[in-house]
Design a protein around this motif. Structure first.
Motif, mmCIF file in Angstrom:
data_model
loop_
_atom_site.group_PDB
_atom_site.id
_atom_site.type_symbol
_atom_site.label_atom_id
_atom_site.label_comp_id
_atom_site.label_asym_id
_atom_site.label_seq_id
_atom_site.Cartn_x
_atom_site.Cartn_y
_atom_site.Cartn_z
ATOM 1 N N SER A 1 -8.430 -0.233 0.495
ATOM 2 C CA SER A 1 -7.567 0.857 -0.194
ATOM 3 C C SER A 1 -7.623 2.033 0.514
ATOM 4 O O SER A 1 -6.849 2.811 0.479
ATOM 5 N N ILE A 2 -8.888 2.397 1.019
ATOM 6 C CA ILE A 2 -9.047 3.603 1.425
ATOM 7 C C ILE A 2 -8.900 3.488 3.068
ATOM 8 O O ILE A 2 -8.172 4.112 3.652
ATOM 9 N N ASP B 1 0.271 -0.455 0.458
ATOM 10 C CA ASP B 1 1.415 0.226 0.497
ATOM 11 C C ASP B 1 2.017 0.988 1.490
ATOM 12 O O ASP B 1 2.930 1.480 1.785
ATOM 13 N N GLY B 2 0.684 1.215 2.557
ATOM 14 C CA GLY B 2 0.654 2.196 3.529
ATOM 15 C C GLY B 2 0.757 3.662 3.364
ATOM 16 O O GLY B 2 0.950 4.353 4.273
ATOM 17 N N ALA C 1 -6.898 7.871 1.222
ATOM 18 C CA ALA C 1 -6.417 6.742 1.978
ATOM 19 C C ALA C 1 -6.106 7.300 3.309
ATOM 20 O O ALA C 1 -5.144 7.952 3.506
ATOM 21 N N MET C 2 -6.546 6.423 4.405
ATOM 22 C CA MET C 2 -6.212 6.671 5.895
ATOM 23 C C MET C 2 -6.464 7.969 6.467
ATOM 24 O O MET C 2 -6.786 7.994 7.514
#
Length: 234
Positions: A107-108, A113-114, A143-144
């Motif tokens: 999830s990180i 869901d992007g 996230a990301m």
């Protein structure tokens, strides 16, 4: 002068006595023979009984040893089965924890869901060390986007009933500092932990979490049911 011969009836009496004596002697001899034969038969039967007893004792001894062997095997099998069950349980628990960790780090790095950026990952409630004390645990992730720190303030408000009336308490109010909030600063994730003590007569049923940060155009807000880990009383 010639001696007179006994009368004939006397000779008959003597002969009868002699025959009776012979008959008694014959009967006594037959009785002894019969008694001897019975003693021999009893001896044979006793020998057979002793042989049978010895055979049964041997069989019982062998059966007892077999039962003891089977009992030992069953006990070992039970212990081995219990050890296998414990090992399986431990492996399943470890697998479950690893699956949760994997989902958390995914999830990180790449959420399903992007959507990138700051988000509320989870909210947990654990019993504290004193009566009506609980530890609030809020996990935030970024996230990301990990090129910079995510920082800001989080507020938790508990909703419930005070007697027969609705009531609400912020974490700051429960700490005696009404305007206090929970600060955070991280690149990947951070878990904020805050012990609180609920007022007497207050029964919580929901926790409302609000997160504010310069990285957010609008505050994040999410509600969680009041569910204490391990089923502790509210």
């Amino acid at each position: 002068m010639e001696r007179a011969s006994p009368p004939r009836p006397v000779w008959f009496g003597i002969a009868a006595l002699a025959l009776a004596a012979l008959a008694a002697a014959y009967a006594f001899h037959r009785g002894r023979l019969s008694a001897g034969l019975d003693v021999a038969g009893v001896t044979i039967e006793r020998r057979e009984m002793l042989t049978k007893v010895a055979r049964l004792e041997k069989q019982n001894s062998e059966l007892g040893a077999k039962v003891a062997e089977l009992e030992m095997a069953r006990r070992l099998d039970r212990e081995a089965y219990g050890q296998v069950e414990r090992s399986i349980g431990e492996l399943q628990s470890q697998l479950s924890r690893q699956s949760e960790d994997l989902a958390f780090y995914r999830s990180i790095v790449s959420p399903e869901d992007g959507i990138q950026g700051l988000r509320i990952q989870r909210f947990d409630i654990q019993p504290g060390s004193a009566a009506r004390e609980f530890v609030l645990k809020l996990t935030l992730i970024q996230a990301m986007r990990h090129e910079s720190l995510a920082s800001g303030l989080a507020q938790v408000v508990l909703h419930g009933m005070q007697g027969d009336r609705p009531a609400r308490y912020s974490v700051g109010e429960l700490l005696g500092r009404p305007r206090a909030e929970l600060p955070f600063s991280f690149r990947y994730f951070q878990t904020l932990e805050q012990p609180v003590t609920l007022p007497e007569g207050f029964q919580a049923f929901e926790a409302e979490v609000q997160v504010r940060s310069s990285k957010l155009r609008f505050p994040l807000q999410q509600s969680f049911p009041w569910k204490v880990a391990n089923g502790a009383a509210l």
